[in-house]
Write an enzyme that holds these catalytic residues in place. Structure first.
Site, PDB file in Angstrom:
ATOM      1  N   ASP A  20       1.711  14.077  -5.652  1.00 59.90           N
ATOM      2  CA  ASP A  20       0.421  14.645  -5.268  1.00 59.90           C
ATOM      3  C   ASP A  20      -0.638  14.123  -6.234  1.00 59.90           C
ATOM      4  O   ASP A  20      -0.473  14.215  -7.453  1.00 59.90           O
ATOM      5  CB  ASP A  20       0.467  16.171  -5.299  1.00 59.90           C
ATOM      6  CG  ASP A  20      -0.856  16.789  -4.882  1.00 59.90           C
ATOM      7  OD1 ASP A  20      -1.661  17.095  -5.770  1.00 59.90           O
ATOM      8  OD2 ASP A  20      -1.074  16.942  -3.669  1.00 59.90           O
ATOM      9  N   ASN A  58     -13.264  12.931  -3.721  1.00 59.61           N
ATOM     10  CA  ASN A  58     -14.049  12.931  -2.486  1.00 59.61           C
ATOM     11  C   ASN A  58     -15.458  13.463  -2.731  1.00 59.61           C
ATOM     12  O   ASN A  58     -16.440  12.937  -2.193  1.00 59.61           O
ATOM     13  CB  ASN A  58     -13.358  13.773  -1.412  1.00 59.61           C
ATOM     14  CG  ASN A  58     -12.190  13.039  -0.775  1.00 59.61           C
ATOM     15  OD1 ASN A  58     -12.185  11.812  -0.688  1.00 59.61           O
ATOM     16  ND2 ASN A  58     -11.185  13.788  -0.329  1.00 59.61           N
ATOM     17  N   ASP A 109     -10.684   7.388   0.656  1.00 57.89           N
ATOM     18  CA  ASP A 109      -9.720   6.674   1.520  1.00 57.89           C
ATOM     19  C   ASP A 109      -9.265   5.376   0.856  1.00 57.89           C
ATOM     20  O   ASP A 109      -8.083   5.024   0.902  1.00 57.89           O
ATOM     21  CB  ASP A 109     -10.348   6.378   2.882  1.00 57.89           C
ATOM     22  CG  ASP A 109     -10.483   7.618   3.753  1.00 57.89           C
ATOM     23  OD1 ASP A 109      -9.867   8.652   3.401  1.00 57.89           O
ATOM     24  OD2 ASP A 109     -11.208   7.559   4.768  1.00 57.89           O
ATOM     25  N   GLU A 151      -3.240  14.090   0.310  1.00 56.56           N
ATOM     26  CA  GLU A 151      -2.970  13.232  -0.834  1.00 56.56           C
ATOM     27  C   GLU A 151      -1.541  13.372  -1.325  1.00 56.56           C
ATOM     28  O   GLU A 151      -1.235  13.023  -2.469  1.00 56.56           O
ATOM     29  CB  GLU A 151      -3.960  13.534  -1.972  1.00 56.56           C
ATOM     30  CG  GLU A 151      -3.849  14.919  -2.567  1.00 56.56           C
ATOM     31  CD  GLU A 151      -4.644  15.966  -1.812  1.00 56.56           C
ATOM     32  OE1 GLU A 151      -4.882  17.042  -2.375  1.00 56.56           O
ATOM     33  OE2 GLU A 151      -5.061  15.711  -0.653  1.00 56.56           O
TER      34      GLU A 151
END
Length: 497
Positions: free
Chosen positions: A373, A381, A390, A416
């Protein structure tokens, strides 16, 4: 005396006269012509059949020399006969005799020459009018030629599968058989609902260019194609053909045209046009034979068109099948592949992990699972935007893919989170493996977002595990790694080295 050497055959003068009279009467009764001639070719006897055949009276013929009614004989018939039969032998030959009205009669001549007293010779000829036989022979020859043409066309149609070469071969065969100066072949185009020029032989380029752009021309061919009958006309006569086209044909010396439709199952599929110069007549027998040729070509051409159509259709089906296969491959790929990172998605992982679990238990090798993770990914973000996020995910996956073992499987679990299915690794080795990956990621400088760290949970498959319990174990390990401060590896269970 002419017959004195025959005396040995007679008992007396009376007997001689009686038998000679009987011989002359016998010669009179036979249906074939009989001629006696001396060594100069002068006639000394003819029977009634000779008079009837040649159209002369007996008195007229007895004043003739053989040369008078056998015009093709030159240099003396007597010498020819004598040399041919070798004194007393028989000769059988064909020649022509000329009738009183001038026409020639085909005849078959059976001759013999006998030496008489005083070095004189007597040629006796029995002549049969073979007009009927010659006519039959000509008809048989014509029939043979017709059959030969049809056979040659048949051979071409059975051996040739290319319609272009077939038409060229058929045109060549017809050119060597019939008297014509130019040849055109048309197909009827179902789509265009009109005739289309397909092949020509003997036409100047100027005419070809003209009729290619004017398919309605096909003048008599057009009439033949639309009305299903043989059409004939002269270019000098008033017809439905465009006057400029007629004049163009006429300027090149063409005078008339005969058109033959090619019909299959009462439907016109094409046509042949024969074009002549100098008003050469088309023979009736040629017309019959050409109609037979068209009949023979019709089935073959239709079959070749069908084969071509099926081949085209099969190619279309093949292209469609290949396109469908490609689409299906893309659909299958999209169904099992993560669109962003191009690795397994959750669905694909679950399907293949079950298979791998069964294989590991059957072959008795260890199997470990790593759940990764990305730490604080929401901040990435928020700070850099979703597009940069991305790109970071793609770069993260590429880094993992380049550094895991070739037989390990990488999947995006969601967001993620990523899973690595690692066969042949026990817990201790799996933890070390995970930690090397963690360090690799922590040391990597990502292009748009800089440093990234990851937390990793590790779980080895136990005998009592199924896919759900196994994933729950590795998820718990990951949760502890996050609680312990992130950027670390945690294992769920007892590590056995």
């Amino acid at each position: 005396m002419l017959f004195q050497d025959f005396d040995v055959y007679f008992k007396s003068e009376q007997d001689k006269e009686e038998k000679l009279l009987y011989a002359f009467m016998s010669l009179e009764k036979i249906p074939d012509s009989v001629f006696w001639a001396d060594d100069e070719g002068n006639l000394s006897f003819v029977n009634e059949a000779a008079c009837r055949t040649l159209g002369y009276t007996r008195e007229e013929l007895l004043t003739f020399n053989i040369r008078d009614f056998a015009p093709i004989v030159a240099g003396g018939i007597d010498q020819n006969i004598i040399e041919y039969v070798d004194y007393g032998g028989l000769s059988l030959f064909r020649t022509f005799h000329k009738h009183k009205d001038g026409h020639l009669i085909p005849v078959e001549v059976l001759s013999t020459v006998r030496q008489l007293v005083g070095n004189k010779y007597l040629a006796t000829s029995i002549v049969r009018d073979i007009t009927d036989r010659v006519q039959v022979e000509e008809e048989l020859k014509e029939t043979y030629n017709r059959l030969e043409v049809l056979y040659n066309i048949y051979q071409a149609t059975t051996s040739e599968k290319n319609i272009n070469r077939l038409i060229r071969q058929a045109a060549g065969i017809m050119k060597s058989t019939f008297e014509f100066d130019a040849f055109v072949f048309y197909f009827y185009d179902d789509y265009l609902q009109s005739s289309a020029l397909y092949y020509t032989l003997g036409l100047p380029k100027e005419i070809i260019r003209k009729i290619e752009i004017l398919p309605q021309y096909v003048g008599f061919i057009g009439q033949s194609l639309t009305s299903d009958f043989v059409a004939y006309a002269k270019y000098t006569e008033k017809t439905k053909i465009d006057e400029s086209i007629k004049q163009l044909f006429f300027d090149y010396g063409f005078t008339d045209e005969m058109a033959f439709p090619i019909i299959f199952e009462q439907k016109t599929i094409g046509g042949i046009g024969l074009i002549n110069k100098h008003n050469k007549p088309f023979k009736a027998k040629d017309k019959e034979l050409l109609q037979a040729v068209c009949g023979q070509l019709s089935t073959v051409i239709q079959n070749l068109k069908l084969i071509h159509s099926l081949s085209k259709e099969l190619k279309e089906h093949k292209r469609t099948a290949e396109a469908l296969k490609k689409v299906n491959a893309e659909l299958e790929k999209s169904a099992f592949t993560d669109q962003l990172t191009n690795i397994w998605n959750r669905r694909c992982f679950l399907k293949n992990s079950v298979i791998e679990i069964e294989r590991s238990r059957r072959n008795k090798y260890p199997l470990s699972l790593l759940l990764l993770d990305i730490d604080h990914f929401k901040l990435i973000n928020d700070n850099y935007g979703h597009q940069a996020g991305d790109q970071a995910l793609i770069e993260f996956v590429n880094l993992l893919r380049d550094n895991i073992r070739s037989f390990d499987s990488l999947a995006r679990w969601g967001g993620e989170e990523f899973l690595i299915l690692a066969p042949h690794l026990r817990a201790g080795n799996a933890v070390q493996y995970a930690d090397r990956l963690r360090e690799l990621i922590a040391e990597h400088l990502f292009q748009e977002v800089g440093e990234i760290t990851t937390s990793i949970g590790v779980a080895e498959l136990a005998n009592t595990d199924n896919i759900d319990s196994w994933i729950k174990k590795v998820d718990n390990a990951l949760y502890r790694a996050k609680e312990q401060g992130r950027n670390r590896v945690e294992f769920n269970g007892v590590i056995i080295l």
